[in-house]
Write a protein that holds these residues in place. Structure first.
Motif, PDB file in Angstrom:
ATOM      1  N   SER A 148       0.332   9.240   3.719  1.00 44.56           N
ATOM      2  CA  SER A 148      -0.138   8.379   2.634  1.00 44.56           C
ATOM      3  C   SER A 148      -1.580   7.904   2.820  1.00 44.56           C
ATOM      4  CB  SER A 148       0.801   7.179   2.476  1.00 44.56           C
ATOM      5  OG  SER A 148       0.889   6.455   3.691  1.00 44.56           O
ATOM      6  N   LEU A 149      -1.926   7.420   4.000  1.00 39.94           N
ATOM      7  CA  LEU A 149      -3.273   6.907   4.229  1.00 39.94           C
ATOM      8  C   LEU A 149      -4.310   8.028   4.198  1.00 39.94           C
ATOM      9  CD1 LEU A 149      -2.598   4.264   7.028  1.00 39.94           C
ATOM     10  CD2 LEU A 149      -3.062   3.849   4.621  1.00 39.94           C
ATOM     11  N   ALA A 150      -3.940   9.210   4.691  1.00 38.58           N
ATOM     12  CA  ALA A 150      -4.859  10.349   4.661  1.00 38.58           C
ATOM     13  C   ALA A 150      -5.120  10.805   3.230  1.00 38.58           C
ATOM     14  CB  ALA A 150      -4.287  11.502   5.486  1.00 38.58           C
ATOM     15  N   VAL A 151      -4.087  10.815   2.388  1.00 38.36           N
ATOM     16  CA  VAL A 151      -4.254  11.182   0.975  1.00 38.36           C
ATOM     17  C   VAL A 151      -5.059  10.111   0.249  1.00 38.36           C
ATOM     18  CG1 VAL A 151      -3.026  11.586  -1.196  1.00 38.36           C
ATOM     19  CG2 VAL A 151      -2.141  12.551   0.932  1.00 38.36           C
ATOM     20  N   LEU A 152      -4.802   8.855   0.564  1.00 42.54           N
ATOM     21  CA  LEU A 152      -5.525   7.756  -0.071  1.00 42.54           C
ATOM     22  C   LEU A 152      -7.016   7.827   0.223  1.00 42.54           C
ATOM     23  CD1 LEU A 152      -5.239   5.116  -1.706  1.00 42.54           C
ATOM     24  CD2 LEU A 152      -4.946   3.918   0.470  1.00 42.54           C
ATOM     25  N   HIS A 153      -7.380   8.380   1.364  1.00 39.21           N
ATOM     26  CA  HIS A 153      -8.782   8.510   1.750  1.00 39.21           C
ATOM     27  C   HIS A 153      -9.544   9.462   0.819  1.00 39.21           C
ATOM     28  CE1 HIS A 153     -12.210   8.127   4.282  1.00 39.21           C
ATOM     29  NE2 HIS A 153     -12.181   9.365   4.711  1.00 39.21           N
ATOM     30  N   LEU A 154      -8.801  10.312   0.063  1.00 42.65           N
ATOM     31  CA  LEU A 154      -9.424  11.245  -0.887  1.00 42.65           C
ATOM     32  C   LEU A 154      -9.607  10.628  -2.270  1.00 42.65           C
ATOM     33  CD1 LEU A 154      -7.400  14.499  -0.086  1.00 42.65           C
ATOM     34  CD2 LEU A 154      -9.564  13.755   0.918  1.00 42.65           C
ATOM     35  N   SER A 155      -9.214   9.392  -2.444  1.00 50.52           N
ATOM     36  CA  SER A 155      -9.256   8.755  -3.755  1.00 50.52           C
ATOM     37  C   SER A 155     -10.685   8.556  -4.241  1.00 50.52           C
ATOM     38  CB  SER A 155      -8.536   7.404  -3.700  1.00 50.52           C
ATOM     39  OG  SER A 155      -8.688   6.714  -4.919  1.00 50.52           O
ATOM     40  N   CYS A 156     -10.883   8.749  -5.560  1.00 53.56           N
ATOM     41  CA  CYS A 156     -12.193   8.503  -6.178  1.00 53.56           C
ATOM     42  C   CYS A 156     -12.451   7.010  -6.347  1.00 53.56           C
ATOM     43  CB  CYS A 156     -12.259   9.171  -7.552  1.00 53.56           C
ATOM     44  SG  CYS A 156     -11.992  10.946  -7.522  1.00 53.56           S
ATOM     45  N   ASP A 157     -11.395   6.233  -6.442  1.00 54.91           N
ATOM     46  CA  ASP A 157     -11.516   4.798  -6.660  1.00 54.91           C
ATOM     47  C   ASP A 157     -11.731   4.069  -5.342  1.00 54.91           C
ATOM     48  OD1 ASP A 157     -10.883   5.363  -9.341  1.00 54.91           O
ATOM     49  OD2 ASP A 157      -8.733   5.255  -8.863  1.00 54.91           O
ATOM     50  N   LYS A 158     -12.068   2.788  -5.458  1.00 53.71           N
ATOM     51  CA  LYS A 158     -12.167   1.954  -4.274  1.00 53.71           C
ATOM     52  C   LYS A 158     -10.784   1.757  -3.682  1.00 53.71           C
ATOM     53  CE  LYS A 158     -16.327  -0.546  -5.686  1.00 53.71           C
ATOM     54  NZ  LYS A 158     -16.929  -1.872  -5.969  1.00 53.71           N
ATOM     55  N   ASN A 159     -10.687   1.912  -2.374  1.00 52.61           N
ATOM     56  CA  ASN A 159      -9.379   1.953  -1.733  1.00 52.61           C
ATOM     57  C   ASN A 159      -8.885   0.617  -1.217  1.00 52.61           C
ATOM     58  OD1 ASN A 159      -9.178   4.705  -2.118  1.00 52.61           O
ATOM     59  ND2 ASN A 159     -10.101   5.217  -0.153  1.00 52.61           N
ATOM     60  N   TYR A 160      -9.721  -0.419  -1.205  1.00 53.56           N
ATOM     61  CA  TYR A 160      -9.312  -1.642  -0.505  1.00 53.56           C
ATOM     62  C   TYR A 160      -8.099  -2.303  -1.149  1.00 53.56           C
ATOM     63  CZ  TYR A 160     -11.919  -4.241  -4.110  1.00 53.56           C
ATOM     64  OH  TYR A 160     -12.378  -4.744  -5.291  1.00 53.56           O
ATOM     65  N   ILE A 161      -7.962  -2.176  -2.480  1.00 52.97           N
ATOM     66  CA  ILE A 161      -6.785  -2.763  -3.136  1.00 52.97           C
ATOM     67  C   ILE A 161      -5.533  -1.963  -2.770  1.00 52.97           C
ATOM     68  CG2 ILE A 161      -5.678  -3.243  -5.351  1.00 52.97           C
ATOM     69  CD1 ILE A 161      -8.418  -3.790  -6.514  1.00 52.97           C
ATOM     70  N   LYS A 162      -5.655  -0.641  -2.819  1.00 50.43           N
ATOM     71  CA  LYS A 162      -4.508   0.211  -2.473  1.00 50.43           C
ATOM     72  C   LYS A 162      -4.154   0.069  -0.995  1.00 50.43           C
ATOM     73  CE  LYS A 162      -5.147   3.676  -6.102  1.00 50.43           C
ATOM     74  NZ  LYS A 162      -6.312   3.095  -6.766  1.00 50.43           N
ATOM     75  N   GLU A 163      -5.159  -0.070  -0.144  1.00 48.93           N
ATOM     76  CA  GLU A 163      -4.883  -0.277   1.280  1.00 48.93           C
ATOM     77  C   GLU A 163      -4.184  -1.622   1.504  1.00 48.93           C
ATOM     78  OE1 GLU A 163      -8.376   0.156   3.618  1.00 48.93           O
ATOM     79  OE2 GLU A 163      -8.594   2.298   3.224  1.00 48.93           O
ATOM     80  N   LEU A 164      -4.578  -2.621   0.706  1.00 52.31           N
ATOM     81  CA  LEU A 164      -3.914  -3.930   0.795  1.00 52.31           C
ATOM     82  C   LEU A 164      -2.458  -3.828   0.372  1.00 52.31           C
ATOM     83  CD1 LEU A 164      -4.169  -6.977   1.324  1.00 52.31           C
ATOM     84  CD2 LEU A 164      -4.857  -7.248  -1.071  1.00 52.31           C
ATOM     85  N   VAL A 165      -2.184  -3.030  -0.668  1.00 53.68           N
ATOM     86  CA  VAL A 165      -0.809  -2.823  -1.126  1.00 53.68           C
ATOM     87  C   VAL A 165       0.003  -2.115  -0.044  1.00 53.68           C
ATOM     88  CG1 VAL A 165       0.649  -1.611  -2.786  1.00 53.68           C
ATOM     89  CG2 VAL A 165      -1.386  -2.816  -3.575  1.00 53.68           C
ATOM     90  N   ILE A 166      -0.582  -1.078   0.573  1.00 51.30           N
ATOM     91  CA  ILE A 166       0.106  -0.353   1.646  1.00 51.30           C
ATOM     92  C   ILE A 166       0.379  -1.275   2.831  1.00 51.30           C
ATOM     93  CG2 ILE A 166      -0.165   1.464   3.386  1.00 51.30           C
ATOM     94  CD1 ILE A 166      -1.539   3.148   1.312  1.00 51.30           C
ATOM     95  N   PHE A 167      -0.592  -2.124   3.144  1.00 49.05           N
ATOM     96  CA  PHE A 167      -0.392  -3.077   4.247  1.00 49.05           C
ATOM     97  C   PHE A 167       0.743  -4.052   3.916  1.00 49.05           C
ATOM     98  CE2 PHE A 167      -1.174  -7.085   6.425  1.00 49.05           C
ATOM     99  CZ  PHE A 167      -1.345  -6.669   7.735  1.00 49.05           C
ATOM    100  N   SER A 168       0.789  -4.495   2.650  1.00 49.10           N
ATOM    101  CA  SER A 168       1.852  -5.416   2.225  1.00 49.10           C
ATOM    102  C   SER A 168       3.217  -4.750   2.298  1.00 49.10           C
ATOM    103  CB  SER A 168       1.586  -5.918   0.806  1.00 49.10           C
ATOM    104  OG  SER A 168       0.344  -6.576   0.723  1.00 49.10           O
ATOM    105  N   LEU A 169       3.271  -3.485   1.827  1.00 55.68           N
ATOM    106  CA  LEU A 169       4.526  -2.735   1.914  1.00 55.68           C
ATOM    107  C   LEU A 169       4.935  -2.535   3.371  1.00 55.68           C
ATOM    108  CD1 LEU A 169       3.941   0.028  -0.807  1.00 55.68           C
ATOM    109  CD2 LEU A 169       5.350  -2.015  -1.007  1.00 55.68           C
TER     110      LEU A 169
END
Length: 278
Positions: A148-169
């Protein structure tokens, strides 16, 4: 070879528990569920990984990649919750033995095992559906699998919100279950210390295997999902993922079988039945 041994080991554990009626208890019911989850966990990533090692073109379709991400997350969350159930089972057996047969009757065991699958699926899939990831080119993953984190690193958008969601999960599916397990074992240790010395070893022996599996799985999970940003630890993340996807599912059957006399007896009988006709 590791994958074949993982399949054989986990299938043998499930088969032994089914064959031996003395193992038809809630504790071994959850162990068989753990073996099934380990089998699913390893099968979701290792076969593709082995194919890539033998191929010069290491590619995967977008649909297959996203499917692998979802499977790994749902299976991982389910295993964490199952380990909590196993700790709860040991807590009831040691701390509240008179209530054990009522509070862990078969109907409750089946409902709890089904509930953790349903909860994990909804809890993981809902954020993924609400926050789809738009991938940019070059779409090369710095990993052995679609993590998941490796795929998220390919995102065009800013990742800090998605990383925060992953951290919360991760907090809810990894850290919180780990805290509940620790609390269960604190209560267990307090109760065992009140037992006479002759019964302490037997009480602790039923928990050793579970504690070992918890330490392995939650340790690697916290390093992978609650550590530094994947930009700073991509290589470390790859090796950690290999451990909880390939190595841990292989070791779990060995941990539960080597420390269990009844499992070893049933395994020996099973081998003799297969060998004797020859």
């Amino acid at each position: 070879m590791i994958y074949v041994m993982t399949i054989i080991g986990n299938i043998l554990i499930m088969l032994i528990i089914i064959i031996n009626r003395q193992l038809h208890t809630p504790m071994y019911f959850f162990i068989s569920k753990l073996s099934f989850i380990d089998l699913c966990n390893s099968s979701s990533a290792v076969p593709k990984m082995l194919m890539d090692l033998l191929s010069t073109q290491r590619t995967i379709s977008l649909v297959a990649c996203l499917t692998q991400v979802n499977l790994l997350l749902v299976i991982g969350a389910t295993e964490c919750l199952l380990l909590v159930l196993m700790a709860y089972d040991r807590y009831l057996a040691i701390c509240l033995p008179l209530h054990y047969s009522v509070m862990m009757r078969w109907s409750i065991c089946h409902r709890l095992s089904a509930l953790i699958w349903v909860f994990s699926f909804i809890f993981i899939m809902l954020p993924l559906l609400l926050m789809p990831v738009a991938l940019c080119y070059p779409n090369q993953i710095n990993h052995f699998m679609c993590e998941s984190l490796a795929v998220l690193h390919l995102s065009c958008d800013k990742n800090y919100i998605k990383e925060l969601v992953i951290f919360s999960l991760s907090f809810i599916t990894i850290l919180l279950p780990f805290v509940l397990i620790i609390m269960s074992y604190v209560c267990i240790i307090i109760s065992v210390l009140k037992i006479r010395s002759a019964g302490r070893a037997k009480a602790f022996s039923t928990c050793i295997s579970h504690v070992t599996v918890v330490a392995m799985y939650f340790g690697t999970g916290m390093v992978a999902y609650m550590g530094p940003s994947p930009e700073n630890s991509s290589n470390k993340g790859k090796y950690v993922a290999i451990f909880y996807v390939a190595i841990a599912p292989l070791l779990n059957p060995l941990i539960y079988s080597l420390n269990n006399t009844e499992v070893k007896k049933t395994f020996t009988k099973l081998i003799l039945k297969c060998v004797m006709p020859l």
